[in-house]
Structures are given as structure tokens and as C-alpha cells.
Enzyme design. Sequence first.
Site, PDB file in Angstrom:
ATOM      1  N   TRP A 179      43.314  33.973  29.132  1.00  0.00           N
ATOM      2  CA  TRP A 179      41.985  34.572  29.267  1.00  0.00           C
ATOM      3  C   TRP A 179      41.543  35.213  27.958  1.00  0.00           C
ATOM      4  O   TRP A 179      40.409  35.006  27.507  1.00  0.00           O
ATOM      5  CB  TRP A 179      42.020  35.607  30.387  1.00  0.00           C
ATOM      6  CG  TRP A 179      40.864  36.566  30.424  1.00  0.00           C
ATOM      7  CD1 TRP A 179      40.894  37.897  30.177  1.00  0.00           C
ATOM      8  CD2 TRP A 179      39.500  36.259  30.744  1.00  0.00           C
ATOM      9  NE1 TRP A 179      39.644  38.446  30.317  1.00  0.00           N
ATOM     10  CE2 TRP A 179      38.776  37.468  30.663  1.00  0.00           C
ATOM     11  CE3 TRP A 179      38.837  35.089  31.086  1.00  0.00           C
ATOM     12  CZ2 TRP A 179      37.410  37.521  30.920  1.00  0.00           C
ATOM     13  CZ3 TRP A 179      37.467  35.139  31.338  1.00  0.00           C
ATOM     14  CH2 TRP A 179      36.781  36.357  31.252  1.00  0.00           C
ATOM     15  N   ASP A 234      41.023  46.244  37.156  1.00  0.00           N
ATOM     16  CA  ASP A 234      40.866  45.679  35.824  1.00  0.00           C
ATOM     17  C   ASP A 234      40.721  46.810  34.794  1.00  0.00           C
ATOM     18  O   ASP A 234      41.493  47.761  34.810  1.00  0.00           O
ATOM     19  CB  ASP A 234      39.677  44.705  35.820  1.00  0.00           C
ATOM     20  CG  ASP A 234      39.579  43.864  34.563  1.00  0.00           C
ATOM     21  OD1 ASP A 234      40.336  42.889  34.438  1.00  0.00           O
ATOM     22  OD2 ASP A 234      38.750  44.198  33.685  1.00  0.00           O
ATOM     23  N   TRP A 235      39.744  46.741  33.881  1.00  0.00           N
ATOM     24  CA  TRP A 235      39.561  47.810  32.897  1.00  0.00           C
ATOM     25  C   TRP A 235      39.241  49.148  33.544  1.00  0.00           C
ATOM     26  O   TRP A 235      39.468  50.206  32.955  1.00  0.00           O
ATOM     27  CB  TRP A 235      38.468  47.434  31.899  1.00  0.00           C
ATOM     28  CG  TRP A 235      39.021  46.788  30.664  1.00  0.00           C
ATOM     29  CD1 TRP A 235      39.047  45.450  30.380  1.00  0.00           C
ATOM     30  CD2 TRP A 235      39.641  47.443  29.553  1.00  0.00           C
ATOM     31  NE1 TRP A 235      39.653  45.237  29.162  1.00  0.00           N
ATOM     32  CE2 TRP A 235      40.023  46.444  28.629  1.00  0.00           C
ATOM     33  CE3 TRP A 235      39.919  48.778  29.258  1.00  0.00           C
ATOM     34  CZ2 TRP A 235      40.655  46.739  27.425  1.00  0.00           C
ATOM     35  CZ3 TRP A 235      40.555  49.076  28.061  1.00  0.00           C
ATOM     36  CH2 TRP A 235      40.914  48.060  27.157  1.00  0.00           C
ATOM     37  N   ASP A 292      45.071  36.340  42.177  1.00  0.00           N
ATOM     38  CA  ASP A 292      44.703  36.725  40.811  1.00  0.00           C
ATOM     39  C   ASP A 292      45.730  36.164  39.819  1.00  0.00           C
ATOM     40  O   ASP A 292      46.906  36.538  39.864  1.00  0.00           O
ATOM     41  CB  ASP A 292      44.663  38.248  40.712  1.00  0.00           C
ATOM     42  CG  ASP A 292      44.169  38.757  39.370  1.00  0.00           C
ATOM     43  OD1 ASP A 292      44.008  37.950  38.440  1.00  0.00           O
ATOM     44  OD2 ASP A 292      43.947  39.981  39.264  1.00  0.00           O
ATOM     45  N   HIS A 327      40.969  37.924  41.442  1.00  0.00           N
ATOM     46  CA  HIS A 327      40.951  39.056  40.516  1.00  0.00           C
ATOM     47  C   HIS A 327      39.907  40.083  40.920  1.00  0.00           C
ATOM     48  O   HIS A 327      40.170  41.285  40.902  1.00  0.00           O
ATOM     49  CB  HIS A 327      40.676  38.539  39.103  1.00  0.00           C
ATOM     50  CG  HIS A 327      40.610  39.609  38.064  1.00  0.00           C
ATOM     51  ND1 HIS A 327      41.701  40.370  37.721  1.00  0.00           N
ATOM     52  CD2 HIS A 327      39.568  40.069  37.311  1.00  0.00           C
ATOM     53  CE1 HIS A 327      41.351  41.239  36.784  1.00  0.00           C
ATOM     54  NE2 HIS A 327      40.059  41.082  36.531  1.00  0.00           N
TER      55      HIS A 327
END
Length: 301
Positions: A165, A125-126, A251, A280
Amino acid sequence: MTIRAIRTPDTWFETLPDYDYTPHYVDDLPGYVGLRMAYVDEGPKSGAPVFLCLHGEPSWGYLYRKMAPVFLAAGARVIIPDLFGFGRSDKPVDDEVYTFHWHRNALKAFLDRMDLTDICLVCQDWGGLLGLTLPMDYPDRFSRLLVMNTALGVGKGASEGFIAWRDFMANTPDLDLAGLMQRATPILTDAEAKAYAAPFPDATYKAGVRRFPALVPISPDMEGVQTSQQALRFWSEDWTGDSFMAVGMQDPVLGPDTMAWLRSVIKNCPKPLEIAEGGHFVQEWGEPIAQAALKHFGLTD
């Protein structure tokens, strides 16, 4: 720039299933003096490979509680920082503080302070959107990559799942973190979901949670696109380290299609380990991922 920030009381972290590592803190990083960044630092302090584990949004270092013990058992050092706005780190209260390069530069300042070498970047993710832009600035420090359900923000759009999202988060200033994590990861216990929510007692602590989805560089004019494009060239042309990829196949945001593209731009990246039931937050299936990565890297038999 004077940054107003708040700090989650330690009492909120008293019950964290399977995550009893001692937190460490630094509050004088250049450019961030007065803001306290928290991190876990376990294992040998020299002479061992380093697994630098970067979380995404809206999670924190707790995400790595199933992978860290595997790395440590192999004799590695494990470092898990909490991004500003998350975990035990200080949380600026104004949404506009949160920008792509503000966070990237904080990670660079942290890397400079820790003076790490032989690093395996572990990201999702980030943690990947930011983390994948770091090795090009430190090519002699990074030797391995373990990448999961993430992307490079090169300004070329996003999936319908991500747009949904982002729009949901734009209209949810006080996100129910525990509820979200249990919906996204049904295998979580109530206590584990509560631990994910521990850093955020109320909406004033959630500026980072609110802000991050809007920062993903999905159009050419957004901050971070040029940096991410430079990183893409690095991974495609200059990366000489070893890579391992794992994909949570369920995901809806950064799933198989996104990861297939990412694999195509990482030089010599082998076929991924597919976690059929993984979502995810694929680190929740992290023990076999960590074991497979260590074996691939030749760090275990």
C-alpha cells in the site's frame, strides 16, 4: 512557518448520504492559527460520555456515519474532527508539512480547546496511530477505548500488505478515492463512494492522502517511534479505563495478526468482536460494533 493551504468548496459536500450533521470550525488553535479544522459535535454538551471518533487515511469523518447515530441514541456526545488535509478541514498543499507530530500536536490543541472529559477514544488506521498516543498525556480525560484495525508505530516493521500500500501510494499522486473505497469496501454504493471522495476535487487537495502512508513509523529511526513506544508502555502498564476491540477480519493491512498484537499490549483488553466480512474500513459495519461496545461499557442494556 508559513503554510500554504486550500479549502474544499462547500458545494462538494452537498450530497453526503446519511451524514447531514452540521459542521463546526476552529481556526485559531495554538500553533495552527489560520488553518481551519472542521469537526462534528452532536449530543449533550455536558454531563454525558464523549465519543471522540478519529478517522484514518484516506477517509474523513464520513467514515463514522453508521456509528454516530448509535452513540447519540444512547445519550452520548459525539465529536468527529477531520484531520488537517482531510474532510472539510484545510489542506496544506506541500507534502513536507505533513509529519507525525504536526498532526498529533494538532489533535492535542483541539483536545485542549474542547476541554473534554469522560472520553471514549474511537479510532482506526491513522486515527489509532495518532489517537492511541493521546491518552498518556491526558490520563484523567480518557475513560474508555474502542479500537479497530490500527496499530502503534513502534518501529518494528510492517506487513507485506502495508508495504504494498505504501509503495502504491508513493506512485499514485492523484488517487481515485471513490474507486479505492469501493474496491476496499464493496458494500458501498456509488453515492457513498463519491462522498468519501468529496473533499478532494483534484490532486492539489491530496497531499495528505499521498503523504500519510510514508509517515507510518515502521523503522526505529522514524518520527513518532519514541512517542508510540511511550504510548505502548502507557497502555500496557498505566491504562485503567475500559476497552473494546473490533476487528475487520478481511483487512490485508491492519488485520487479525496486527490486532492480536495490539490487544496483547492493551491492559485488560477483552477478546475482540470479529467482523468476518469486514475489511480495513470496518466502520462500514459500524452499527453492530457501536451497539456491542455500548453494551460492554454498560451504557446500554
